[in-house]
Design a protein around this motif. Structure first.
Motif, PDB file in Angstrom:
ATOM      1  N   LEU A   1       0.932  -1.030  -0.069  1.00  0.00           N
ATOM      2  CA  LEU A   1      -0.058  -0.026  -0.119  1.00  0.00           C
ATOM      3  C   LEU A   1       0.706   1.204   0.048  1.00  0.00           C
TER       4      LEU A   1
ATOM      5  N   GLU B   1      -0.816   8.764   2.866  1.00  0.00           N
ATOM      6  CA  GLU B   1      -2.092   8.937   2.673  1.00  0.00           C
ATOM      7  C   GLU B   1      -2.435   9.604   1.311  1.00  0.00           C
TER       8      GLU B   1
ATOM      9  N   TYR C   1      -2.561   6.387  -5.649  1.00  0.00           N
ATOM     10  CA  TYR C   1      -2.972   5.050  -5.354  1.00  0.00           C
ATOM     11  C   TYR C   1      -2.147   4.075  -5.901  1.00  0.00           C
TER      12      TYR C   1
ATOM     13  N   MET D   1     -11.775  -2.731   6.795  1.00  0.00           N
ATOM     14  CA  MET D   1     -11.706  -1.488   6.057  1.00  0.00           C
ATOM     15  C   MET D   1     -12.673  -0.578   6.836  1.00  0.00           C
TER      16      MET D   1
ATOM     17  N   ASN E   1      -8.066   4.072   2.107  1.00  0.00           N
ATOM     18  CA  ASN E   1      -7.856   2.639   1.458  1.00  0.00           C
ATOM     19  C   ASN E   1      -9.312   2.201   0.661  1.00  0.00           C
TER      20      ASN E   1
ATOM     21  N   ARG F   1      -8.747   3.433  -2.720  1.00  0.00           N
ATOM     22  CA  ARG F   1      -7.671   2.485  -3.141  1.00  0.00           C
ATOM     23  C   ARG F   1      -8.285   1.245  -3.860  1.00  0.00           C
ATOM     24  N   ALA F   2      -9.396   0.883  -2.966  1.00  0.00           N
ATOM     25  CA  ALA F   2     -10.249  -0.451  -3.316  1.00  0.00           C
ATOM     26  C   ALA F   2     -10.977  -0.024  -4.618  1.00  0.00           C
TER      27      ALA F   2
ATOM     28  N   ASP G   1      -6.497  -4.483   3.412  1.00  0.00           N
ATOM     29  CA  ASP G   1      -6.788  -3.298   2.436  1.00  0.00           C
ATOM     30  C   ASP G   1      -5.712  -3.255   1.305  1.00  0.00           C
ATOM     31  N   GLU G   2      -4.670  -3.949   1.422  1.00  0.00           N
ATOM     32  CA  GLU G   2      -3.867  -4.270   0.090  1.00  0.00           C
ATOM     33  C   GLU G   2      -4.347  -5.226  -0.646  1.00  0.00           C
TER      34      GLU G   2
ATOM     35  N   ARG H   1      -7.236  -4.770  -3.360  1.00  0.00           N
ATOM     36  CA  ARG H   1      -6.940  -4.146  -4.773  1.00  0.00           C
ATOM     37  C   ARG H   1      -6.823  -4.709  -5.813  1.00  0.00           C
TER      38      ARG H   1
END
Lengths: 449, 459
Positions: free
Chosen positions: A323, A327, A331, B96, B124, B127-128, B339-340, B343
């Motif tokens: 990730l 923040e 992305y 999340m 996140n 990002r998702a 959360d990684e 994706r």
């Protein structure tokens, strides 16, 4: 409204049983490879990586090496012929960022974990002597087409020495390509926070002022410098003594002697560093101590691409799937970092960054880099030829060329696609069965009524 | 019987601000406007793949699917030539947006609710969306045998938490079995929490049985009270047992974390005995060892594509798990619990083609339609059909390809992720960041190290 809060200390009594349970499960899942012989994969698409694709051709393997490759390479008499129609031959992939064999079950089974030594300075800790060749990770990793790995220790300032292995053999010496391939160093980090725990042997958890922290860091860096200089002096003394036995005989020291190949630039030093300042600092330190640095991790390496290019320092990337660390980062900042390094002309490889169990996802990591800007050809090189070149074995590994070690994977599709299946696998010219712990369990249970 | 739930904090805040917020909402098109996606390859998931097809998103729904559709007046037209459209991905296991994951102090915490701790601004979420995900099931952690109540959420990034909660999703509750519940890996650490009953799989069975015995009696007391015409003194309300009564009545889905075949089988036996269904076994890495039993009970299972060996109870996990379960008739999904990983669930689904020979549609269902069924939202999302919610993503290539990325993600017809817009805004954002950093410089302080949070109670 707690119903019960019993506090039995029976837990301690249970712990000794865990290793026994695990011990019963480990091992014996990796079927041994067949013997070296003469093989010809005929009528297949060939992706040599080092040169243009061959739409349909033959790869000949003999005595562990690639004997011939080309559109009309002849099949030698007596060769075992493999029909390659509809299949593609690739060089085996190289995961240059893993601890495979050193850690079987990282959580709750400490007796299966040999990834770190105690203490901060362990140049003489060799992954070569810690890898479990029977690790079930080996079998499931090679069947996706990963034929060799760099397995490295971690922890402390000098973690130890990484070993370069192929993934076929019953013992580590059988698997060994370069027993002591690189020294692993993690410099104590400057400043608080932003990093892993205990990185560089540095006690982040300790409640101290920033000054205390800086002092501790300086002490560790000084110790590291002293140790590297001592190693150089140590070898000079031994060299001198070898020429002139009249000199006093220098003492033997396993710690210093382990460092000699690295201070003499015969082998590279892996510096674990993700943040741009840490990367710059590692390169500066390596320059100061005249080492051959390779950056490992390299999350923010793209931010210092011009610098790395100028210093000709390669990067073993392990953060592609991480990730974003901030923040407000884009992305896709880590997905796109390989394409940025490629554009900057930095030498790099994509690694799984996994201790072992998930090293098999290496091809999809490279694929993700390609979805975000890296060319498909470069994505493939980043997991085959480039890691081999960075680690000094590009003359032997990483591409399909005559004379190279026959590490080959034959697939029914694009090597980096998750849907693709492996049909044949050769490691060091030996045919490797495609069974593993996972196919064993699948076979045992898939038709259970 | 179910009490009126307390208003979540966000709703209460909304009520206080009613005039301004409502006015702002009125200004926003409730339907997400009208979009015509032209000339895409459409992976409907339930009704095959349609080439050169147009998709009209209108009124928040998929209004039409066909060729050469006319763009209504005011519609945004998106040329998707060479691109793929698939339903928004559904992740049945996520943490999340949760400001808290575990209420681990007790062995039964059925009274706590994830809806009370949702942070809608979690980055996140965005990002998702960039991974084509539109709906997630946010579960309580696995610290206790009976955990808290879940929240099914649409990833409407930028909205109030209350607006993200999926209306009509069947409520659920987290159960957990095995290693995490015993907390052995944590209590063994010096300074770790004290031991808490249960510390064995034996105790876990007993906690379940005890809870459902109490829930059954609680239900009986209310049934008797109602049969008697609801006169006299009503039984005392019990917030712990109410959700379990809903489980007994089939109104609340059980999502049960488990790894080993034997521990999951234990739960199915307890459930059969008390007459309720386990909706999903979560993780279920050894589900393949008891696939027939899971199918017979009627439970679904939500697992990882290929994660294994990270702890002892994951050591017999195999990537063929999902395929074996599908072949045994078990409603199976792939989840991220991360959360990684969320994706790239498309790549995880693609692995099922390699490991176990699922068809591409079967693989896609494990991250779309099957998840909708597991969460009770199959009439709304999970496939591309006329009348369903316009929750779709446009991909640059076939979404089972590692070379694909997401171009646009829509929820209820509204555009929540747009790669081109994201790319275009980067320079301005970087400039803004620089300005902020410069302004902040004199007072800048080092941030303290993040506290260490062991991840074992998540997966």
């Amino acid at each position: 409204m707690p119903r019960r809060t019993t506090v039995p200390a029976a837990l301690a009594a249970l712990l000794p049983f865990l290793p026994a349970v695990v011990g019963a499960q480990l091992g014996s899942y990796n079927p041994p490879p067949g013997a070296q012989g003469t093989f010809a994969i005929r009528g297949a698409r060939i992706v040599p990586v080092s040169g243009p694709d061959i739409a349909s051709g033959t790869v000949v393997v003999s005595g562990g090496r690639i004997a011939a490759v080309g559109a009309d390479a002849a099949v030698p008499a007596g060769a075992t012929v493999i029909d390659g129609a509809g299949l593609t031959v690739y060089p085996g992939m190289f995961d240059a960022g893993t601890s495979i064999g050193l850690s079987e079950i990282p959580q709750g089974a400490p007796s299966t974990v040999d990834v770190s030594e105690t203490g901060n300075f362990n140049p003489n800790a060799q992954a070569f002597f810690g890898v479990n060749p029977q690790s079930a990770h080996v079998g499931v990793t090679r069947v996706v087409g990963i034929t060799h790995v760099l397995s490295r220790p971690s922890g402390g300032v000098i973690s130890g020495q990484a070993t370069l292995l192929n993934l076929a053999g019953s013992t580590v010496p059988e698997m060994s390509v370069v027993p002591r391939a690189a020294l692993v160093v993690e410099l104590p980090r400057s400043g608080f926070g932003g990093g892993r725990f205990g990185g560089g042997g540095f006690a982040f958890a300790a409640a101290g002022s920033q000054q205390d922290v800086q002092r501790a860091r300086t002490r560790q860096l000084d110790s590291l410098r002293a140790m590297l200089r001592d190693a150089d002096a140590y070898q000079k003394a031994h060299d001198a003594y070898a020429k002139d036995k009249a000199l006093p005989r220098p003492r033997q020291d396993v710690v210093l002697s382990a460092l000699v190949p690295y201070v003499r630039r015969q082998a590279p030093v892996l510096f674990i560093a993700d943040r741009a300042p840490d990367i710059r600092e590692a390169v500066a330190f390596a320059e100061e101590m005249q080492l051959r640095p390779i950056i490992v991790g390299g999350r923010d390496a793209w931010q210092v691409g011009a610098f790395l290019k100028q210093k000709d320092v390669p990067v073993l990337l392990s953060a592609v799937m991480d990730l974003p660390s901030r923040e407000d980062d884009p992305y896709d900042v880590n997905f796109a970092s390989p394409s940025k390094l490629a554009a900057a002309g930095v030498r790099f490889a994509i690694t799984s960054g996994d201790q072992g169990a998930e090293a098999r996802n290496l091809p999809y990591t490279a694929g993700m880099a390609s979805a975000f800007g890296l060319s498909k050809a470069d994505a493939l090189k980043a997991v085959t030829l480039w890691p081999a070149q960075i680690l000094g074995v590009g003359d032997r590994l990483g591409s399909i060329e005559v004379g190279k070690v026959a590490n080959l994977v034959v697939t029914d599709g694009d090597l980096l696609e998750a849907r693709t299946r492996t049909r044949h696998l050769f490691i060091a010219g030996r045919p490797v069965p495609l069974d593993s712990k996972h196919t064993d369990l699948n076979d045992r249970f898939k038709d259970r009524p | 019987m179910r009490p009126t739930p307390m208003l979540p904090r966000t709703l209460a805040a909304l009520a206080a601000l009613a005039p301004t917020v409502l006015a702002a909402q009125a200004a926003r098109p409730a339907s997400g406007g009208t979009t015509l996606i032209r000339n895409a390859t459409v992976l409907t998931v339930t009704k095959g793949t349609l080439q050169n097809t147009d998709l009209l998103l209108q009124g928040g729904k998929i209004a039409r699917i066909g060729q050469n559709l006319q763009a209504p007046a005011g519609a945004t037209v998106v040329d998707a030539t060479g691109k793929f459209v698939m339903p928004g991905i559904i992740d049945p296991h996520s943490h999340m947006m949760s400001d808290a994951i575990n209420e681990g102090s007790l062995s039964v915490t059925s009274m706590v609710r994830i809806t009370d701790v949702l942070n809608p601004t979690a980055i996140n979420v965005y990002r998702a969306l960039a991974g084509g995900v539109t709906t997630i099931n946010i579960l309580h952690g696995s610290a206790n045998t009976i955990g808290g109540q879940n929240a099914t959420v649409k990833l409407k990034y930028g909205r109030e938490a209350a607006e993200m909660v999926f209306p009509g999703a069947t409520p659920g509750i987290k159960f957990a079995l095995g290693e995490n519940v015993t907390r052995k890996s944590r209590t063994a650490i010096p300074g770790g929490p004290p031991a808490r009953y249960p510390t064995s799989r034996m105790g876990q069975e007993e906690v379940l049985r005890d809870a459902f015995v109490r829930a059954r009696e609680y239900k009986a007391s209310w049934d008797e009270y109602r049969r008697a015409g609801a006169r006299g003194v009503a039984p005392r309300r019990d917030l712990e047992l109410e959700p379990l009564v809903e489980v007994l009545e089939g109104k609340r889905y059980v999502h049960a974390h488990g790894y080993r075949g034997d521990e999951m089988l234990m739960l199915l036996q307890v459930a059969d005995e008390f007459g309720f269904k386990v909706r999903t076994l979560q993780h279920g890495l050894e589900g393949y060892k008891i696939a027939s039993e899971i199918a017979k009970h009627g439970a679904g299972l939500s697992t990882f594509a290929d994660s294994w060996s990270y702890k002892i109870e994951a050591y017999d996990a195999i990537p063929y798990n999902a395929a074996i379960l599908v072949r045994h008739g078990v409603l199976t999904t792939i989840n991220s619990d991360s959360d990684e990983r969320i994706r790239r669930l498309n790549i995880d689904a693609a692995k099922l083609v390699k490991y176990g020979d699922l068809t591409e549609d079967e693989a896609l269902k494990t991250i779309t339609y099957n998840g909708a069924l597991q969460l009770g939202v199959q009439d709304r999302v999970g496939s591309i059909e006329v009348g369903k919610d316009a929750d779709v993503a446009i991909w640059s290539a076939h979404p089972l390809s590692v070379y694909a990325n997401v171009d646009k993600t829509f929820i209820d017809g509204e555009l929540f992720f747009d790669r081109q817009k994201d790319l275009a805004e980067r320079e301005a954002k970087a400039r803004e960041r620089q300005q902020l950093e410069r302004a902040e410089q004199p007072a800048r302080q080092q941030r303290p190290a993040q506290p260490f949070v062991p991840n074992e109670e998540r997966r």
